[in-house]
Write a protein that holds these residues in place. Sequence first.
Motif, mmCIF file in Angstrom:
data_model
loop_
_atom_site.group_PDB
_atom_site.id
_atom_site.type_symbol
_atom_site.label_atom_id
_atom_site.label_comp_id
_atom_site.label_asym_id
_atom_site.label_seq_id
_atom_site.Cartn_x
_atom_site.Cartn_y
_atom_site.Cartn_z
ATOM 1 N N ALA A 1 42.294 0.153 -20.076
ATOM 2 C CA ALA A 1 41.077 -0.078 -19.846
ATOM 3 C C ALA A 1 41.078 -2.093 -19.134
ATOM 4 O O ALA A 1 39.826 -2.192 -18.337
ATOM 5 C CB ALA A 1 40.936 -1.125 -21.472
ATOM 6 N N GLU A 2 42.324 -2.511 -19.075
ATOM 7 C CA GLU A 2 42.222 -3.980 -18.296
ATOM 8 C C GLU A 2 41.560 -3.457 -17.171
ATOM 9 O O GLU A 2 41.380 -3.938 -16.362
ATOM 10 C CB GLU A 2 43.783 -4.839 -18.095
ATOM 11 C CG GLU A 2 43.391 -6.100 -17.833
ATOM 12 C CD GLU A 2 44.855 -6.118 -17.015
ATOM 13 O OE1 GLU A 2 44.669 -7.551 -16.863
ATOM 14 O OE2 GLU A 2 45.387 -5.740 -17.196
ATOM 15 N N TYR A 3 42.257 -2.249 -16.303
ATOM 16 C CA TYR A 3 42.163 -1.939 -15.392
ATOM 17 C C TYR A 3 41.171 -0.660 -14.124
ATOM 18 O O TYR A 3 40.486 -0.753 -13.131
ATOM 19 C CB TYR A 3 43.325 -1.162 -14.831
ATOM 20 C CG TYR A 3 44.732 -1.903 -14.934
ATOM 21 C CD1 TYR A 3 45.107 -3.330 -14.957
ATOM 22 C CD2 TYR A 3 46.406 -1.672 -14.854
ATOM 23 C CE1 TYR A 3 45.743 -4.266 -15.072
ATOM 24 C CE2 TYR A 3 47.388 -1.824 -15.238
ATOM 25 C CZ TYR A 3 47.133 -3.364 -15.133
ATOM 26 O OH TYR A 3 48.956 -3.652 -15.302
ATOM 27 N N ALA A 4 40.181 -0.381 -15.521
ATOM 28 C CA ALA A 4 40.178 0.789 -15.208
ATOM 29 C C ALA A 4 38.524 0.685 -16.071
ATOM 30 O O ALA A 4 38.265 0.020 -17.138
ATOM 31 C CB ALA A 4 40.170 1.932 -16.059
ATOM 32 N N PRO A 5 37.551 1.667 -15.613
ATOM 33 C CA PRO A 5 35.534 1.606 -16.433
ATOM 34 C C PRO A 5 36.025 2.290 -17.339
ATOM 35 O O PRO A 5 36.724 3.398 -17.275
ATOM 36 C CB PRO A 5 35.074 1.961 -14.836
ATOM 37 C CG PRO A 5 35.792 3.033 -13.939
ATOM 38 C CD PRO A 5 37.466 2.209 -14.063
ATOM 39 N N PHE A 6 35.263 2.743 -18.369
ATOM 40 C CA PHE A 6 35.629 3.226 -19.309
ATOM 41 C C PHE A 6 34.040 3.123 -20.292
ATOM 42 O O PHE A 6 33.082 1.883 -20.128
ATOM 43 C CB PHE A 6 36.499 2.754 -20.278
ATOM 44 C CG PHE A 6 36.565 1.442 -21.623
ATOM 45 C CD1 PHE A 6 36.254 1.190 -22.295
ATOM 46 C CD2 PHE A 6 37.093 0.423 -20.214
ATOM 47 C CE1 PHE A 6 36.381 -0.210 -22.725
ATOM 48 C CE2 PHE A 6 37.231 -1.189 -21.200
ATOM 49 C CZ PHE A 6 36.226 -1.056 -21.913
ATOM 50 N N THR A 7 33.680 4.195 -21.239
ATOM 51 C CA THR A 7 32.386 3.657 -22.103
ATOM 52 C C THR A 7 33.225 3.960 -23.716
ATOM 53 O O THR A 7 34.721 4.518 -23.550
ATOM 54 C CB THR A 7 31.469 4.959 -21.942
ATOM 55 O OG1 THR A 7 31.919 6.447 -22.351
ATOM 56 C CG2 THR A 7 30.704 4.584 -20.803
ATOM 57 N N LEU A 8 32.168 3.821 -24.647
ATOM 58 C CA LEU A 8 33.001 3.889 -25.910
ATOM 59 C C LEU A 8 33.075 4.912 -26.571
ATOM 60 O O LEU A 8 33.876 5.520 -27.166
ATOM 61 C CB LEU A 8 31.956 3.066 -26.931
ATOM 62 C CG LEU A 8 31.674 1.795 -27.179
ATOM 63 C CD1 LEU A 8 30.975 1.054 -27.961
ATOM 64 C CD2 LEU A 8 33.331 0.754 -26.612
ATOM 65 N N LYS A 9 32.262 6.439 -25.493
ATOM 66 C CA LYS A 9 32.696 7.708 -25.865
ATOM 67 C C LYS A 9 34.238 8.179 -25.339
ATOM 68 O O LYS A 9 34.760 8.777 -25.626
ATOM 69 C CB LYS A 9 31.365 8.786 -25.417
ATOM 70 C CG LYS A 9 30.013 8.679 -26.113
ATOM 71 C CD LYS A 9 29.068 9.005 -25.133
ATOM 72 C CE LYS A 9 27.458 8.916 -25.481
ATOM 73 N NZ LYS A 9 26.747 9.615 -25.443
ATOM 74 N N ASP A 10 34.573 7.308 -24.224
ATOM 75 C CA ASP A 10 35.142 7.826 -23.198
ATOM 76 C C ASP A 10 36.814 7.085 -24.148
ATOM 77 O O ASP A 10 37.882 8.234 -24.222
ATOM 78 C CB ASP A 10 35.802 7.202 -21.833
ATOM 79 C CG ASP A 10 34.947 6.990 -20.999
ATOM 80 O OD1 ASP A 10 34.234 8.388 -20.955
ATOM 81 O OD2 ASP A 10 33.834 6.367 -19.807
#
Length: 264
Positions: free
Chosen positions: A45-54
Amino acid sequence: MKLNKMRNILDNNKSSVNTRIWSTWPTVVEAAASTGNFDYFEFVAEYAPFTLKDLENFARTCELYNVGSMIKVDFQNRFYVAQKAVGCGFQAVLFTDHETPDDVRETLKMVTPKTPQDGGKFGYPNGRWIGYHPELKQMDYAAMNRSFVKAFMIEKKEAMDNIEEICSIPGVDMVQFGPSDYCMSLGWNCADHQEEIKEAQEKMIKVALAHNVQPRVEIATLEQAEYYKKLGVRHFCILDQMDILMNAWLGVCGDVKKLAQTIK
């Protein structure tokens, strides 16, 4: 209560193999898990975009294939993301950029259950890890919360200066050396200081093992795994999704491009 695969590995002194995944697409986790070669997957997650659903879908997919899950979080918003990730079902958190023992203690306090015996700040959030209905006994929940694995990157000069004290802090389960940030914190380029990097990493491994903290190493080859095995390491992180793609894009893809340019 769900079995924490990551905690089970550590408690039973087992070895582990994982790889780092940048994508939030669950099919990537499924494809890697289908090989049977991994004990857990780490979402960077430090490198990439995400949502809580992800995060929920990543954890679900790991559970579907009976493997563990880890998330690597940024330093600045680590408390929020770590608590949300654990609530989504992640079994381990890899914390970055800590420099001092007090940094580590603060983090552990924020992700430790709020009970008289634990003295933490983590409450009782409803969510998928307790089955969505707050019917789990509070002390059972606290035990489940307590079981998630806390790992720390040792990647700053200051962290290496304090490695003995950091590894002696109760609650630190795993450490991993980070050569790029370590060199940057010293004003170095990695390519110019390979011997110093090797010396620092081996010191971290030795200190960690002396304090019953498990060191993890990031490797790219079987030969590297064999080398670190001799040092007592039993946890191996093999490449990451971007490494694997770039190796293909710069390797065979580049070779074919050069071949194609010779066609008249």
